[in-house]
Enzyme design. Structure first.
Site, PDB file in Angstrom:
ATOM      1  NE  ARG A 105      -2.759 -11.441  48.683  1.00 27.12           N
ATOM      2  CZ  ARG A 105      -4.040 -11.309  48.387  1.00 27.12           C
ATOM      3  NH1 ARG A 105      -4.474 -11.664  47.201  1.00 27.12           N
ATOM      4  NH2 ARG A 105      -4.891 -10.858  49.262  1.00 27.12           N
ATOM      5  CB  THR A 109       3.410  -6.894  43.130  1.00 27.91           C
ATOM      6  OG1 THR A 109       3.785  -7.814  44.191  1.00 27.91           O
ATOM      7  CG2 THR A 109       4.360  -5.703  43.151  1.00 27.91           C
ATOM      8  CG  ASP A 201      -6.071 -11.729  55.884  1.00 29.45           C
ATOM      9  OD1 ASP A 201      -5.293 -11.116  55.130  1.00 29.45           O
ATOM     10  OD2 ASP A 201      -5.715 -12.706  56.578  1.00 29.45           O
ATOM     11  CG  ASP A 204      -5.582 -10.229  59.349  1.00 31.65           C
ATOM     12  OD1 ASP A 204      -4.474 -10.491  59.872  1.00 31.65           O
ATOM     13  OD2 ASP A 204      -5.735  -9.319  58.517  1.00 31.65           O
TER      14      ASP A 204
END
Ligand code: URA
Length: 210
Positions: A105, A109, A201, A204
């Site tokens: 990702r 954006t 995340d 992560d």
């Protein structure tokens, strides 16, 4: 719950998800919990697999016993976080073929960028289960499903751990035929595209990167 979205509200799933959400949960614990939940979610995503019967002998008698009708399957991990769900599901469906879609990702954006695509042959004959823990904006999930359909897939389900309403709506608009199975529909996305309350995340947290 709609046909398009199934929320697995089983107490074991919900309890393990709560442990995963906690900031203090370690990387190894997070990975272990994700593996365990993936198998409970797999139970739901495979619920209506076709069965036929065959005659077997128990120690007591012959019986006509149910067995999977042999529907070919493919599990497709949306890298990299999808791998956290993949192994557990594959353990339950060891005959499934495995594919990978590499999308990251773009943090500015929030749009998906493809860097890898490798899937099994004859996707058109298979039930395809795409796995990615987080259905957030839906941009990468929709892009991954686009690619799978371009490769021939016709019968696709999407397995995730957490979904945001925005991602569910985006998937429903782009791919109304794809059933989503998740452990929770969370509140919303924040301005950075993270699911709230979420768990941070997922990549992560499972791999210990940051
Ligand atoms: N991806 C993640 O890993 N977490 C989110 O909250 C959203 C997308």
């Amino acid at each position: 719950m709609t046909d398009h979205l199934t929320i697995v509200d089983h107490p074991l799933v919900q309890h393990k998800l709560t442990l995963m959400r906690k900031r203090a949960t370690s990387t190894s614990e997070f990975r272990r919990l994700l593996r365990e939940i993936s198998q409970l979610l797999a139970y739901e995503v495979t619920r209506n697999l076709p069965l036929d019967t065959r005659v077997i002998e128990t120690p007591l008698m012959e019986m006509d016993a149910p067995q999977l009708a042999g529907k070919k399957m493919a599990l497709v991990s949306i890298l990299r976080a999808g791998n956290g769900l993949l192994d557990g599901v594959l353990e339950l469906i060891p005959s499934a073929r495995v594919g990978f879609v590499g999308l990251y990702r773009d943090e500015e954006t929030l749009q998906p960028v493809q860097y890898y695509f490798k899937v099994p042959e004859s996707l058109e004959d298979r039930l395809v289960i795409a796995v990615d823990p987080m259905l957030a904006t839906g941009n990468s999930s929709v892009a991954a499903i686009d690619l799978l359909k371009q490769a021939g897939a016709k019968d696709i389900r999407f397995l995730c751990l957490l979904a945001a309403p925005e991602g569910v709506a985006r998937m429903k608009e782009a791919h109304p035929d794809v059933q989503i199975v998740t452990a929770s529909l969370d509140s919303h996305l924040n301005e950075k595209g993270y699911i709230v309350p979420g768990l941070g995340d997922a990549g992560d947290r499972m791999f210990g990167t940051k």
